[in-house]
Design an enzyme around this catalytic site. Sequence first.
Site, PDB file in Angstrom:
ATOM      1  N   TYR A 151      -2.202  12.235   8.751  1.00 32.56           N
ATOM      2  CA  TYR A 151      -2.418  10.780   8.804  1.00 32.56           C
ATOM      3  C   TYR A 151      -1.233   9.802   8.790  1.00 32.56           C
ATOM      4  CZ  TYR A 151      -5.174   6.649   8.053  1.00 32.56           C
ATOM      5  OH  TYR A 151      -5.746   5.308   8.108  1.00 32.56           O
ATOM      6  N   VAL A 193     -12.202   6.182  -2.944  1.00 32.09           N
ATOM      7  CA  VAL A 193     -12.570   6.053  -4.321  1.00 32.09           C
ATOM      8  C   VAL A 193     -13.602   5.075  -4.329  1.00 32.09           C
ATOM      9  CG1 VAL A 193     -10.651   4.033  -4.439  1.00 32.09           C
ATOM     10  CG2 VAL A 193     -11.265   5.762  -6.370  1.00 32.09           C
ATOM     11  N   ARG A 283       0.409   1.262  -5.141  1.00 31.88           N
ATOM     12  CA  ARG A 283       0.398   0.690  -3.943  1.00 31.88           C
ATOM     13  C   ARG A 283      -0.097  -0.928  -3.945  1.00 31.88           C
ATOM     14  NH1 ARG A 283      -3.321   3.649   0.009  1.00 31.88           N
ATOM     15  NH2 ARG A 283      -1.640   4.983   0.365  1.00 31.88           N
TER      16      ARG A 283
END
Length: 338
Positions: A151, A193, A283
């Site tokens: 990815y 999540v 992040r």
Amino acid sequence: MIKYKKILITGGAGFLGSNLVNKLYENNEIIVLDNLSSGRLENLSGSRLVGRDDMRVTFIKHDIINYIDFNNLDLIFNLACPASPPRYQADPIQTTKTSVLGALNMLELAKKNNARILQASTSEVYGDPDIHPQVESYKGSVNPIGIRSCYDEGKRCAESLFFDYKRVYNLDIKVIRIFNTYGPNMDPNDGRVVSNFITQALKNKDITMYGDGQQTRSFCYVDDLIAGMLKMMEVDNFAGPVNLGNLGEFTMLELAKIIIELTNSKSKIIYKDELPSDDPKKRKPDISLAKEKLNWESKIDLRTGLIKTIEYFDKVLKNESNYCVRGQISRVSSGLPT
Ligand code: UDP
């Protein structure tokens, strides 16, 4: 505002794509391409699309790793690719093909049509980042041989192709880097999540925490993200790449606690295994560029967005959803385009 355009949306039956279709279909002609590997037709026959005679959404089941031809396109949104780690890792070679060959095919199509084309890139191009928050000039820390690289590297290669088509053919490209996004039309089973935690909390099942739960993410509500994407598509003389994401940064433990509270759930948090390989520890986007160039920032805070998302998941899980009405799209075809 985008009006009276002929627009191709790859991945248009997916989470982001279907939300984009909902924003654009009233004033434009839309062609949706999707191989339905992670997208769902139900997303396109949602309540907001039901019962309209003037609807101009054409769905074509097609995998963009194969070229497909259209004429008179004004705009292309290239959103096709599974985005959840379990989904994109399930068939990693297909993920790389979708990211790279898909981008190549769409760029060729844009070149032929002289169309403006937007690439849905990702915060994953930064990998497990060494700088925080992540700014567009940061070149990233990606493992090229890891389980996420299909990815991450696929999307990085797609960005490279986009900028080469701009340099070589002067193509009108747009690249957005999308940070974790959530909201209605997410697949409750996609393994990310937000979907896992909400589904588990609504069912009073254990909340599966990977690692110690101290890893962070910044979650952007889908309406904010789509607004930013549209602004990027509308603005002239700016190719990006530009980060689109919310500035609120939360640990996964904080996220779990908020979801348990908002769902009034009896779920317990269970710590599962180590953090998955190459899982980014933190992040958060730097969105100065989006503010400056697009006058955009994410406005919906996590709790507000989660309440709307929980409502949606609750309906889906109870199977009471009125979104699941089939047969409302104007044409379903696996054949050649019009
Ligand atoms: N995660 C978790 N439990 C789950 C699913 C994910 O603790 O049931 C963690 C995962 O390891 C990662 C974070 O939540 O640290 C975000 O994962 P997600 O798959 O949503 O997306 P990512 O941002 O990693 O692409």
